[in-house]
Design a protein around this motif. Structure first.
Motif, PDB file in Angstrom:
ATOM      1  N   ALA A 270     -13.595  37.305  11.344  1.00 14.71           N
ATOM      2  CA  ALA A 270     -13.269  36.031  10.678  1.00 14.71           C
ATOM      3  C   ALA A 270     -12.002  36.170   9.838  1.00 14.71           C
ATOM      4  N   GLU A 271     -11.848  37.300   9.168  1.00 19.35           N
ATOM      5  CA  GLU A 271     -10.630  37.528   8.393  1.00 19.35           C
ATOM      6  C   GLU A 271      -9.410  37.635   9.306  1.00 19.35           C
ATOM      7  N   GLN A 272      -9.587  38.271  10.466  1.00 20.38           N
ATOM      8  CA  GLN A 272      -8.482  38.358  11.424  1.00 20.38           C
ATOM      9  C   GLN A 272      -8.102  36.975  11.933  1.00 20.38           C
ATOM     10  N   VAL A 273      -9.102  36.147  12.218  1.00 16.54           N
ATOM     11  CA  VAL A 273      -8.826  34.783  12.679  1.00 16.54           C
ATOM     12  C   VAL A 273      -8.034  34.027  11.610  1.00 16.54           C
TER      13      VAL A 273
ATOM     14  N   GLN B 131      -8.196  36.057  21.629  1.00 14.12           N
ATOM     15  CA  GLN B 131      -9.117  37.155  21.924  1.00 14.12           C
ATOM     16  C   GLN B 131     -10.069  37.397  20.757  1.00 14.12           C
ATOM     17  N   THR B 132      -9.555  37.324  19.551  1.00 11.63           N
ATOM     18  CA  THR B 132     -10.397  37.527  18.365  1.00 11.63           C
ATOM     19  C   THR B 132     -11.442  36.426  18.266  1.00 11.63           C
ATOM     20  N   ILE B 133     -11.044  35.194  18.538  1.00 10.93           N
ATOM     21  CA  ILE B 133     -12.000  34.081  18.505  1.00 10.93           C
ATOM     22  C   ILE B 133     -13.071  34.271  19.578  1.00 10.93           C
ATOM     23  N   THR B 134     -12.655  34.706  20.755  1.00  7.91           N
ATOM     24  CA  THR B 134     -13.624  34.964  21.830  1.00  7.91           C
ATOM     25  C   THR B 134     -14.603  36.056  21.419  1.00  7.91           C
ATOM     26  N   ASN B 135     -14.080  37.142  20.847  1.00  5.99           N
ATOM     27  CA  ASN B 135     -14.955  38.229  20.389  1.00  5.99           C
ATOM     28  C   ASN B 135     -15.909  37.751  19.306  1.00  5.99           C
TER      29      ASN B 135
ATOM     30  N   GLU C   5     -32.804  48.837  11.850  1.00  2.00           N
ATOM     31  CA  GLU C   5     -32.540  47.427  12.139  1.00  2.00           C
ATOM     32  C   GLU C   5     -31.681  46.792  11.050  1.00  2.00           C
ATOM     33  N   VAL C   6     -31.981  47.116   9.795  1.00  2.00           N
ATOM     34  CA  VAL C   6     -31.183  46.594   8.688  1.00  2.00           C
ATOM     35  C   VAL C   6     -29.747  47.086   8.808  1.00  2.00           C
ATOM     36  N   GLN C   7     -29.565  48.366   9.146  1.00  2.00           N
ATOM     37  CA  GLN C   7     -28.218  48.919   9.305  1.00  2.00           C
ATOM     38  C   GLN C   7     -27.481  48.225  10.453  1.00  2.00           C
ATOM     39  N   ASN C   8     -28.177  47.954  11.551  1.00  2.00           N
ATOM     40  CA  ASN C   8     -27.556  47.237  12.672  1.00  2.00           C
ATOM     41  C   ASN C   8     -27.125  45.839  12.250  1.00  2.00           C
ATOM     42  N   ILE C   9     -27.956  45.163  11.478  1.00  2.00           N
ATOM     43  CA  ILE C   9     -27.615  43.815  11.011  1.00  2.00           C
ATOM     44  C   ILE C   9     -26.410  43.862  10.081  1.00  2.00           C
ATOM     45  N   VAL C  10     -26.397  44.825   9.167  1.00  5.49           N
ATOM     46  CA  VAL C  10     -25.265  44.958   8.245  1.00  5.49           C
ATOM     47  C   VAL C  10     -23.984  45.255   9.021  1.00  5.49           C
ATOM     48  N   ASP C  11     -24.062  46.159  10.010  1.00  6.21           N
ATOM     49  CA  ASP C  11     -22.893  46.469  10.830  1.00  6.21           C
ATOM     50  C   ASP C  11     -22.385  45.230  11.567  1.00  6.21           C
ATOM     51  N   SER C  12     -23.305  44.430  12.102  1.00  4.62           N
ATOM     52  CA  SER C  12     -22.910  43.203  12.798  1.00  4.62           C
ATOM     53  C   SER C  12     -22.244  42.218  11.839  1.00  4.62           C
ATOM     54  N   GLN C  13     -22.794  42.104  10.645  1.00  4.83           N
ATOM     55  CA  GLN C  13     -22.195  41.195   9.670  1.00  4.83           C
ATOM     56  C   GLN C  13     -20.794  41.649   9.281  1.00  4.83           C
ATOM     57  N   ILE C  14     -20.603  42.950   9.143  1.00  7.22           N
ATOM     58  CA  ILE C  14     -19.273  43.473   8.815  1.00  7.22           C
ATOM     59  C   ILE C  14     -18.301  43.167   9.951  1.00  7.22           C
ATOM     60  N   GLU C  15     -18.734  43.346  11.193  1.00  3.22           N
ATOM     61  CA  GLU C  15     -17.871  43.034  12.341  1.00  3.22           C
ATOM     62  C   GLU C  15     -17.494  41.551  12.339  1.00  3.22           C
ATOM     63  N   ILE C  16     -18.458  40.693  12.062  1.00  2.00           N
ATOM     64  CA  ILE C  16     -18.202  39.255  12.053  1.00  2.00           C
ATOM     65  C   ILE C  16     -17.247  38.886  10.923  1.00  2.00           C
TER      66      ILE C  16
ATOM     67  N   ASP D 235     -18.629  35.708  20.792  1.00  2.00           N
ATOM     68  CA  ASP D 235     -19.616  36.546  21.478  1.00  2.00           C
ATOM     69  C   ASP D 235     -20.594  37.183  20.490  1.00  2.00           C
ATOM     70  N   LYS D 236     -20.112  37.512  19.303  1.00  2.00           N
ATOM     71  CA  LYS D 236     -20.968  38.148  18.306  1.00  2.00           C
ATOM     72  C   LYS D 236     -21.917  37.159  17.642  1.00  2.00           C
TER      73      LYS D 236
END
Length: 143
Positions: free
Chosen positions: A57-60, A95-99, A42-53, A102-103
């Protein structure tokens, strides 16, 4: 012999007690190991989600900077390459903002998100209008 018969049940009871105790310890160890593994997952999933976000955000931010500079170049100079760059990057930003949206759970802020979307779409339409005016050589109106 009478003493042997009394110690035999006591020894059997102690042996059973030790066996039950060892079985309980092994069971607790297995359960603890499984729960620790699940928590780590669960911690790894949360860390992965935070990295995606954070990546989104950097792409935006990057796309926003490119768009800002492009629109300024178009309005200031009528640069057709900057206009083309704007038209290429704008859909990627959307598209990046939409993604990203969603996250990130926005259930409690749904009204605010809708207002932001409306304002953002209005800004985009104004930017496209400025691009069109600049493309027609009407730079003062584009500004």
């Amino acid at each position: 012999m009478h003493g042997d018969s009394e110690t035999a049940p006591a020894e059997r009871f102690l042996k059973r007690l030790v066996i039950v105790g060892i079985a309980a310890i092994v069971s607790l160890l297995a359960i603890t190991t499984f729960l620790t593994w699940r928590v780590n997952q669960e911690v790894q999933n949360i860390v992965d989600s935070q990295i995606e976000i954070l990546t989104a955000a950097e792409q935006v931010e990057h796309y926003g900077t490119v768009l800002e500079l492009s629109i300024k170049a178009v309005v200031a100079t009528g640069d057709s390459e900057a206009a083309a760059r704007y038209r290429t990057v704008q859909p990627r930003l959307r598209q990046t903002i939409t993604n990203l949206r969603d996250k990130v759970e926005l259930n409690s802020n749904k009204f605010s998100a809708e207002e932001i979307d409306r304002a953002d779409l209005k800004l985009i339409s104004l930017e496209y209008e400025a691009l069109e005016l600049a493309a027609r050589g009407r730079l003062p109106e584009a500004r």
